[in-house]
Design a protein around this motif. Structure first.
Motif, PDB file in Angstrom:
ATOM      1  N   ALA A 123       0.796  -1.173   0.032  1.00 11.04           N
ATOM      2  CA  ALA A 123       0.023   0.005   0.100  1.00 11.04           C
ATOM      3  C   ALA A 123       0.772   1.370   0.015  1.00 11.04           C
ATOM      4  O   ALA A 123       0.464   2.103  -0.670  1.00 11.04           O
ATOM      5  CB  ALA A 123      -0.932  -0.054   1.281  1.00 11.04           C
ATOM      6  N   TYR A 174      -4.307   5.141   0.147  1.00 16.23           N
ATOM      7  CA  TYR A 174      -3.323   4.027   0.217  1.00 16.23           C
ATOM      8  C   TYR A 174      -2.607   4.370   1.363  1.00 16.23           C
ATOM      9  O   TYR A 174      -2.378   3.381   2.196  1.00 16.23           O
ATOM     10  CB  TYR A 174      -2.594   4.323  -1.149  1.00 16.23           C
ATOM     11  CG  TYR A 174      -3.033   3.689  -2.226  1.00 16.23           C
ATOM     12  CD1 TYR A 174      -3.522   2.281  -2.494  1.00 16.23           C
ATOM     13  CD2 TYR A 174      -3.192   4.405  -3.637  1.00 16.23           C
ATOM     14  CE1 TYR A 174      -3.994   1.734  -3.507  1.00 16.23           C
ATOM     15  CE2 TYR A 174      -3.703   3.741  -4.741  1.00 16.23           C
ATOM     16  CZ  TYR A 174      -3.993   2.233  -4.714  1.00 16.23           C
ATOM     17  OH  TYR A 174      -4.763   1.896  -5.766  1.00 16.23           O
ATOM     18  N   THR A 225      -4.533   3.240   4.470  1.00 16.27           N
ATOM     19  CA  THR A 225      -4.826   1.832   4.462  1.00 16.27           C
ATOM     20  C   THR A 225      -3.508   1.117   4.763  1.00 16.27           C
ATOM     21  O   THR A 225      -3.480   0.180   5.630  1.00 16.27           O
ATOM     22  CB  THR A 225      -5.087   1.391   2.799  1.00 16.27           C
ATOM     23  OG1 THR A 225      -6.298   1.773   2.403  1.00 16.27           O
ATOM     24  CG2 THR A 225      -5.089  -0.200   2.683  1.00 16.27           C
ATOM     25  N   ASP A 283      -3.466   1.437   8.563  1.00 14.85           N
ATOM     26  CA  ASP A 283      -4.522   0.425   9.022  1.00 14.85           C
ATOM     27  C   ASP A 283      -3.903  -0.930   8.999  1.00 14.85           C
ATOM     28  O   ASP A 283      -3.992  -1.691  10.123  1.00 14.85           O
ATOM     29  CB  ASP A 283      -5.873   0.451   8.380  1.00 14.85           C
ATOM     30  CG  ASP A 283      -6.761   1.250   8.910  1.00 14.85           C
ATOM     31  OD1 ASP A 283      -6.644   1.793  10.145  1.00 14.85           O
ATOM     32  OD2 ASP A 283      -7.882   1.329   8.347  1.00 14.85           O
ATOM     33  N   ARG A 322     -10.466  10.902   7.202  1.00 11.25           N
ATOM     34  CA  ARG A 322     -10.713   9.534   6.893  1.00 11.25           C
ATOM     35  C   ARG A 322     -12.271   8.860   6.767  1.00 11.25           C
ATOM     36  O   ARG A 322     -12.601   8.553   5.596  1.00 11.25           O
ATOM     37  CB  ARG A 322      -9.839   8.269   7.556  1.00 11.25           C
ATOM     38  CG  ARG A 322      -9.924   6.972   7.295  1.00 11.25           C
ATOM     39  CD  ARG A 322     -10.920   6.346   8.499  1.00 11.25           C
ATOM     40  NE  ARG A 322     -11.273   5.063   8.036  1.00 11.25           N
ATOM     41  CZ  ARG A 322     -12.186   4.189   8.463  1.00 11.25           C
ATOM     42  NH1 ARG A 322     -13.373   4.881   9.148  1.00 11.25           N
ATOM     43  NH2 ARG A 322     -12.465   2.857   8.026  1.00 11.25           N
TER      44      ARG A 322
END
Length: 304
Positions: free
Chosen positions: A164, A181, A184, A187, A238
């Protein structure tokens, strides 16, 4: 003992090294492969892009479609051998780790590049390896794999975070795509951190980055600080993007963060992901993970 070997690429320089059970060797014809890539019409600067798609038609011959093929290949420049690996999964993890520490995408697959990729090292990360850090990075990758054999998902998550991060660097991305990205990747880093060190309670998106940074010894950036006035900026951006299709209060692509001053948020997010990936692999005692993410200056990474 079994052992596994695979070709990988693309790396435009000689690399011949053995660290424990892992050996990397430069394949014959490297100069010709590099020349071919350097002269490729789809190369621009340090990047190469997916060529436009060609398809055959009933009358014979090829037609070129007005859009790229997206997935493409580059020459396999090196061999990697693992003396004891039972399958290619362990080898592939080493190739991903090597990709990260060299700052350019390597692959063992036939066509492992999506949309674009650098054809020079040190483009996808903000650090330069110092001293014997390349050898140490291979030791770290091997130790991480062995330590987490019982939970193979951990290695897959680390790779997913790297991927990512790499995808976010495409020069053609709009800011909201880069942000998506990178969030992500953050995360994914949190998922791995939570697996390695389960928190005492469930954490909201606004708490996750700070918790992860505190555990790993990485400074908490202002845009991820739950104590900041107005709350956690990155989580506040987000949530409407994912749930409502809004970025900075506008439909995706119609507004930018940081207009008129302020931090370069995606630059800092990228730097934070890199520091978290280094720490999550097991290298916490180095100056790089505590260095500033708010600069384009290259940082030295000493894993010794």
């Amino acid at each position: 003992m079994s052992g596994q070997q695979s070709e990988f690429g693309y790396y435009p320089r000689p690399l011949d090294i053995t660290v424990g059970p892992v050996s990397i060797a430069t394949r014959d014809g490297l100069d010709d492969m590099v020349k071919s890539v350097n002269e490729d019409e789809w190369r621009e600067g340090k990047w190469i892009y997916s060529p436009f798609r060609e398809v055959s038609h009933l009358g014979g011959g090829l037609n070129t479609r007005p859009y790229p093929a997206r997935v493409f290949s580059l020459p396999k420049t090196h061999d990697i051998t693992h003396a004891t690996a039972p399958d290619l999964d362990q080898v592939n993890f080493h190739v991903w780790s090597l990709s990260f520490f060299k700052g350019m995408r390597f692959t063992i697959t036939e066509a492992g590049f999506l949309d674009s990729t650098p054809v020079e090292p040190d483009v996808l990360v903000d650090f330069l390896l110092l001293g014997g850090s390349l050898e140490k990075s291979i030791e770290l990758a091997e130790a991480f794999w062995i330590d987490n054999l019982a939970v193979p998902e951990r290695a897959r998550i680390w790779v997913a975070a790297v991927h990512a991060l790499f995808l976010s660097q495409n020069p053609q991305h709009l800011q909201f795509e880069r942000f998506l990205y990178l969030y992500t990747a953050l995360d994914a880093c949190f998922a791995l951190a939570k697996s390695l060190n389960p928190p005492a309670r469930n954490l909201s998106h606004g708490q996750r980055i700070a918790w992860m940074c505190d555990w790993l010894g990485v400074p908490v950036p202002a845009w991820a600080d739950p104590a900041a006035a107005g709350g956690v900026e990155v989580a506040a951006m987000r949530n409407p993007m994912i749930h409502e299709g809004l970025y900075m209060g506008e439909p995706l692509g119609f507004a930018l963060h940081g207009v008129g001053g302020g931090p370069n948020l995606t630059l800092e997010m990228s730097g934070l992901v890199s520091r978290l990936l280094v720490a999550l692999l097991g290298a916490r005692n180095n100056r790089y993970i505590t260095s500033s993410t708010g600069t384009r200056q290259r940082q030295g990474l000493d894993l010794g």
